[in-house]
Scaffold this active site. Structure first.
Site, mmCIF file in Angstrom:
data_model
loop_
_atom_site.group_PDB
_atom_site.id
_atom_site.type_symbol
_atom_site.label_atom_id
_atom_site.label_comp_id
_atom_site.label_asym_id
_atom_site.label_seq_id
_atom_site.Cartn_x
_atom_site.Cartn_y
_atom_site.Cartn_z
ATOM 1 N N ASP A 98 29.805 19.859 70.924
ATOM 2 C CA ASP A 98 30.972 19.319 70.235
ATOM 3 C C ASP A 98 31.866 20.507 69.862
ATOM 4 O O ASP A 98 32.607 20.998 70.712
ATOM 5 C CB ASP A 98 30.437 18.544 69.021
ATOM 6 N N ARG A 100 18.935 6.235 69.221
ATOM 7 C CA ARG A 100 18.506 7.257 70.182
ATOM 8 C C ARG A 100 17.822 6.637 71.398
ATOM 9 O O ARG A 100 17.825 7.215 72.473
ATOM 10 C CB ARG A 100 17.497 8.218 69.526
HETATM 11 P P1 IMP Z 1 28.357 21.467 67.573
HETATM 12 O O1 IMP Z 1 28.616 21.686 69.035
HETATM 13 O O2 IMP Z 1 27.844 22.680 66.866
HETATM 14 O O3 IMP Z 1 29.560 20.897 66.873
HETATM 15 O O4 IMP Z 1 27.215 20.409 67.349
HETATM 16 C C1 IMP Z 1 26.709 19.603 68.333
HETATM 17 C C2 IMP Z 1 25.770 18.636 67.666
HETATM 18 O O5 IMP Z 1 26.508 17.646 66.944
HETATM 19 C C3 IMP Z 1 24.961 17.853 68.692
HETATM 20 O O6 IMP Z 1 23.747 18.482 68.978
HETATM 21 C C4 IMP Z 1 24.769 16.531 68.020
HETATM 22 O O7 IMP Z 1 23.636 16.589 67.172
HETATM 23 C C5 IMP Z 1 25.988 16.367 67.155
HETATM 24 N N1 IMP Z 1 26.999 15.510 67.825
HETATM 25 C C6 IMP Z 1 28.222 15.895 68.247
HETATM 26 N N2 IMP Z 1 28.889 14.890 68.818
HETATM 27 C C7 IMP Z 1 28.062 13.832 68.784
HETATM 28 C C8 IMP Z 1 28.177 12.462 69.264
HETATM 29 O O8 IMP Z 1 29.196 12.018 69.826
HETATM 30 N N3 IMP Z 1 27.093 11.666 69.052
HETATM 31 C C9 IMP Z 1 25.960 12.104 68.430
HETATM 32 N N4 IMP Z 1 25.809 13.363 67.987
HETATM 33 C C10 IMP Z 1 26.851 14.224 68.160
#
Ligand code: IMP
Ligand code: MG
Length: 172
Positions: free
Chosen positions: A101, A163
């Site tokens: 994300d 999940r």
């Molecule tokens: P980031 O890239 O550090 O922002 O975090 C990624 C994490 O955010 C992932 O491993 C998921 O746990 C969570 N996440 C981000 N987008 C989603 C989504 O659309 N659905 C479910 N979890 C998400």
């Protein structure tokens, strides 16, 4: 109002094809090598199981539970809730994540693994939301690029739920 998860974004067939694509690239790149696969809990448990069963090289599978939290600094800090049992020193490491994300978690984790002496650290994600990125992180192996929607299923959750869906659905 209850959440609506009726809209399928990615079907089981598309997930199967993604697994074939990603695993064949990894099999090609790591031919003749040994690999430490680090699945990121909890979201990547299904992807890690499906992916590793398609890998041909000797693999050592371990899991970490990490998250990033942002205080005053925009890069944030890595919070390790569950650490590895294997030593990554001198090893080729592949981190397997459910979705990228902002990119904060994996950027921070990559740093930590290199500081622990990993020979190489590559990143693999089932899904990627590049529109949300706050850094220049690009996964080495990316399954499916998706638009900026919140998705559940295939390991991904909303407050611990959904999940177990076999396909990926949009939360409305
Ligand atoms: P980031 O890239 O550090 O922002 O975090 C990624 C994490 O955010 C992932 O491993 C998921 O746990 C969570 N996440 C981000 N987008 C989603 C989504 O659309 N659905 C479910 N979890 C998400
Ligand atoms: Mg996660």
């Amino acid at each position: 109002m209850a959440v609506d998860t009726s809209e399928v974004m990615i079907t089981q067939e598309q997930i199967e094809k993604m697994l074939e694509d990603v695993s064949s690239r990894i099999n090609r790149d790591y031919e003749g090598k040994e690999l430490i696969v680090i699945g990121i809990l909890t979201g990547a448990y299904i992807f890690t199981a499906d992916l590793t069963r398609r890998l041909n090289m000797p693999v050592n599978v371990d899991f970490m539970q990490v998250s990033s939290y942002v205080g005053t600094e925009s890069t944030g800090e890595l919070k390790i809730r569950k650490d590895l049992t294997v030593d990554v020193k001198g090893k080729d490491v592949l981190v397997v994540e459910d979705i990228i994300d902002t990119g904060r978690t994996l950027a921070l984790l990559k740093d930590v693994l290199y500081k622990r002496g990993a020979k190489s650290v590559k990143l693999c994600a089932a899904f990627d939301k590049p529109d949300r990125r706050v850094n220049d992180l690009v996964p080495d192996y990316c399954g499916i690029v998706i638009p900026d929607e919140f998705i559940v299923g295939y390991g991904l959750d909303l407050d611990g739920q959904f999940r177990n869906f076999k396909d990926v659905r949009i939360v409305r």
